[in-house]
Every structure is written in structure tokens, then in C-alpha cells.
Design an enzyme around this catalytic site. Structure first.
Site, PDB file in Angstrom:
ATOM      1  N   HIS A 197       7.871  58.714  27.142  1.00 39.76           N
ATOM      2  CA  HIS A 197       8.657  57.684  26.448  1.00 39.76           C
ATOM      3  C   HIS A 197       8.367  56.309  27.020  1.00 39.76           C
ATOM      4  O   HIS A 197       8.185  56.157  28.228  1.00 39.76           O
ATOM      5  CB  HIS A 197      10.158  57.959  26.621  1.00 39.76           C
ATOM      6  CG  HIS A 197      10.728  58.828  25.532  1.00 39.76           C
ATOM      7  ND1 HIS A 197      11.578  58.363  24.565  1.00 39.76           N
ATOM      8  CD2 HIS A 197      10.538  60.142  25.253  1.00 39.76           C
ATOM      9  CE1 HIS A 197      11.906  59.353  23.735  1.00 39.76           C
ATOM     10  NE2 HIS A 197      11.279  60.445  24.132  1.00 39.76           N
ATOM     11  N   GLU A 208       6.352  58.320  17.581  1.00 40.91           N
ATOM     12  CA  GLU A 208       7.611  57.779  17.058  1.00 40.91           C
ATOM     13  C   GLU A 208       7.642  56.281  17.314  1.00 40.91           C
ATOM     14  O   GLU A 208       7.207  55.816  18.370  1.00 40.91           O
ATOM     15  CB  GLU A 208       8.798  58.457  17.758  1.00 40.91           C
ATOM     16  CG  GLU A 208       9.035  59.834  17.190  1.00 40.91           C
ATOM     17  CD  GLU A 208       9.771  60.776  18.133  1.00 40.91           C
ATOM     18  OE1 GLU A 208       9.628  60.636  19.354  1.00 40.91           O
ATOM     19  OE2 GLU A 208      10.477  61.654  17.622  1.00 40.91           O
TER      20      GLU A 208
END
Length: 329
Positions: free
Chosen positions: A40, A108
Site C-alpha cells: 500500500h 487500486e
């Protein structure tokens, strides 16, 4: 547990690198084996509060544990060029031979939009991922290679640091088309915990793709990532789920949302019933055991578990004593 392996999904968007490494070592002492580390650039919601660089943490995890490990999952097509992902994965496997795998996904916006490029629709993201896979495979060959494709260019080059054998590449997929292509082109599948009906469809599509490529789907690794909320009381388990992991109750596609602060606003709409069929929230270890056993019975033999609360030490102890020993292949 026979051939079943229960590892940890290292939530690097929730725990600092130091704490993640300490928890990984502790998890091994309690009978867990393996690490799936999140890649992330931002956490889902600000309350989670972390986002460390996965490749640095993977090396430290490898030094402090003995099981398998890999990024679950990295996106090799926006923030990181596929050549860079190939180099990182090859270096990790060269350092820790036989222990690592490369998990890739189509990305994403939360993590990938940060470089300021156009954020494409899902079909284009999937095409980018499969082209990235092609480049990574070329580089893993150890030969001098080049590439000129729809999305990427690679001038004549090679990987100079190579493991004896390249790490297997697993692809994160859930949709029918991507899952079939994963069976056809990858070495294995990564998918998130979902309803048994949805997972049955995913396994079926994966098997179709594998058979098309002349592979045996039964023998291919199928990795499942499971988020759950356990605490000493149901009330605390629910509080942890709603405060720390509200994204687990968001029943809509999340790949286009760009900011943890937008997720934070959406989290205000999440209710307990939204977690139904998506995440088990309970203080009863047996409820969690039964849920994990159902996944094993479906054919998932490698499951990486993440307890969404900050009560990690208590959770590892309870699951190590009361859940892992009772799971059966």
C-alpha cells in the site's frame, strides 16, 4: 493440520514495519506459517495509519521467520514498472531461495493514482497487468530481452541478480475473465475471502483456464486472504471491525476511490449487517474455526489470516491454541 498452511496477512497499512516484523515472529511461535504482506502507498482509512514499502519489509520478515512470503499483492503497472517488480522479486528470491512468491494484481486507485497518470477502466487495468506479467516472465528468463507493447517498453536488458529458479507468480483475481486468464497464464491464484458460492465460481473459472493451458488445476497453489475480527467480547470485536476495518463492510467495488479520507466518509455509512457473508466478527474461536474449515474443504490449502483489531498478541495466542490445531485438510 496435514497439508493445510495458515499464515498471516501482514497488514502493512495498519501496523508499522517494526511491529509487523515482531508479530510475524510471534505468529510463527504460535503455529502460523507464511506471510502475505500488503503493498500500500496509503491506508484504506486514516485510523489504520500506516503504509510502509513492502519490499523492504519482506526482506526483514524473511530474516525473522522461516516460512514462505510474498507481496499480497503488488501492482506492476502504474506506480512500479514491471521491470522494477521483476528485479525486486528476483532479488528477494535470490536472497531467500525457495521461500518467496510474487503476487500481482491490477491495482487500486488508492495506491496507484498518486503518480498522477490517467486512471483507466477495469478492462484496461487487467490488460496492463497481463502485459506486465509477460515482461516479468521475460526478465526471469535471465536472457537479454526487450519489449514493445500496448503499454510498456523495455530496452534491451536483463536481470543481473537472479535466483537459481524464479519465484512462482500468483495473480489476484475474482472476476470470471481475469480468473480464467490467471489459470491459463499464472502459477497460482490469490483471492480474498468471500461467500462460498462466489469462491466456488472463482475456483471453477481458474480450473477452466488452467485446463485450457494443459495444466492440472488441482496441483496449482490457491491462496486465500481472510480478514476477520476476533476479540475477547463480541462488542469489542465489532468495535474493532467498524473502527479499524470498515472497508470490510463496503459492498461496492473500491478500485476507483483515491483517498483514505473518502473511505473515512463512506465508513460512516457502514453497519454491522454489511459485514454479513464478507467477514466473520465474533469472540468465539470456534465460529472462526468453522469458517476457516469451510474454506479448506473447498480446496484452499494456503490461507493467510488478518485479525483487523490491534489486539494481535492475544489473538495469535488464542488462535494458536484453539483454532489452528483443530483445522483438518
Amino acid at each position: 493440520m496435514g497439508d493445510v498452511q495458515i499464515g498471516i496477512a501482514a497488514a502493512l497499512e495498519q501496523f508499522s514495519p517494526r511491529e509487523s516484523i515482531e508479530l510475524a515472529a510471534l505468529a510463527e511461535q504460535h503455529g502460523f506459517s507464511g506471510q502475505m504482506a500488503a503493498d500500500h502507498f496509503q491506508p484504506w482509512v486514516p485510523a489504520q495509519g500506516e503504509a510502509s514499502f513492502v519490499w523492504s519489509v519482506l526482506a526483514s520478515l524473511a530474516e525473522n521467520t522461516t516460512g514462505d512470503l510474498g507481496p499480497g499483492v503488488t501492482c506492476p503497472s502504474f506506480r512500479q514498472h514491471p521491470a522494477l517488480v521483476a528485479q525486486a522479486a528476483a532479488t528477494l528470491e535470490a536472497t531467500y531461495p525457495g521461500r518467496t512468491w510474487l503476487g500481482i494484481g491490477s491495482g487500486e486507485a488508492l495506491n496507484e493514482h498518486i503518480i498522477g497518470g490517467y486512471w483507466p477502466e477495469a478492462p484496461e487495468r487487467v490488460r496492463r497487468m497481463f502485459e506486465a506479467l509477460e515482461i516479468i516472465r521475460k526478465l526471469f528468463s535471465g536472457k537479454d530481452v526487450k519489449h514493445s507493447g500496448e503499454f510498456f517498453k523495455l530496452h534491451n536488458t536483463r536481470l543481473w541478480t537472479l535466483p537459481e529458479a524464479p519465484p512462482p507468480i500468483y495473480i489476484a483475481s475474482a472476476g470470471p475473465y481475469t480468473t480464467r486468464k490467471t489459470g491459463e497464464l499464472a502459477d497460482g491464484l490469490i483471492t480474498p475471502g468471500a461467500s462460498l458460492e462466489k469462491l466456488a465460481g472463482i475456483l471453477d473459472n481458474f480450473a477452466q483456464g488452467a485446463r485450457k493451458a494443459g495444466k492440472d488445476p488441482e496441483s496449482m497453489p490457491k491462496l486465500l486472504q481472510v480478514h476477520l475480527s476476533w476479540a475477547a467480547t463480541d462488542e469489542e470485536a465489532w468495535r474493532n471491525a467498524l473502527e479499524q476495518w470498515p472497508n470490510g463492510g463496503m459492498k461496492f467495488p473500491k478500485a476507483d476511490i483515491r483517498s483514505p479520507f473518502d473511505f473515512e466518509q463512506m465508513a460512516k455509512l457502514v453497519r454491522r449487517e454489511d459485514f454479513e457473508g464478507r467477514m466473520v466478527v465474533s469472540s468465539d474461536p470456534d465460529v472462526h474455526r468453522a469458517s476457516l474449515q469451510r474454506f479448506i474443504d473447498m480446496g484452499f490449502t494456503r490461507i493467510y489470516v488478518h485479525n483487523v483489531g490491534r489486539n494481535q498478541k492475544e489473538w495469535l495466542e488464542v488462535f494458536g491454541h484453539e483454532v489452528l490445531p483443530k483445522l483438518r485438510a
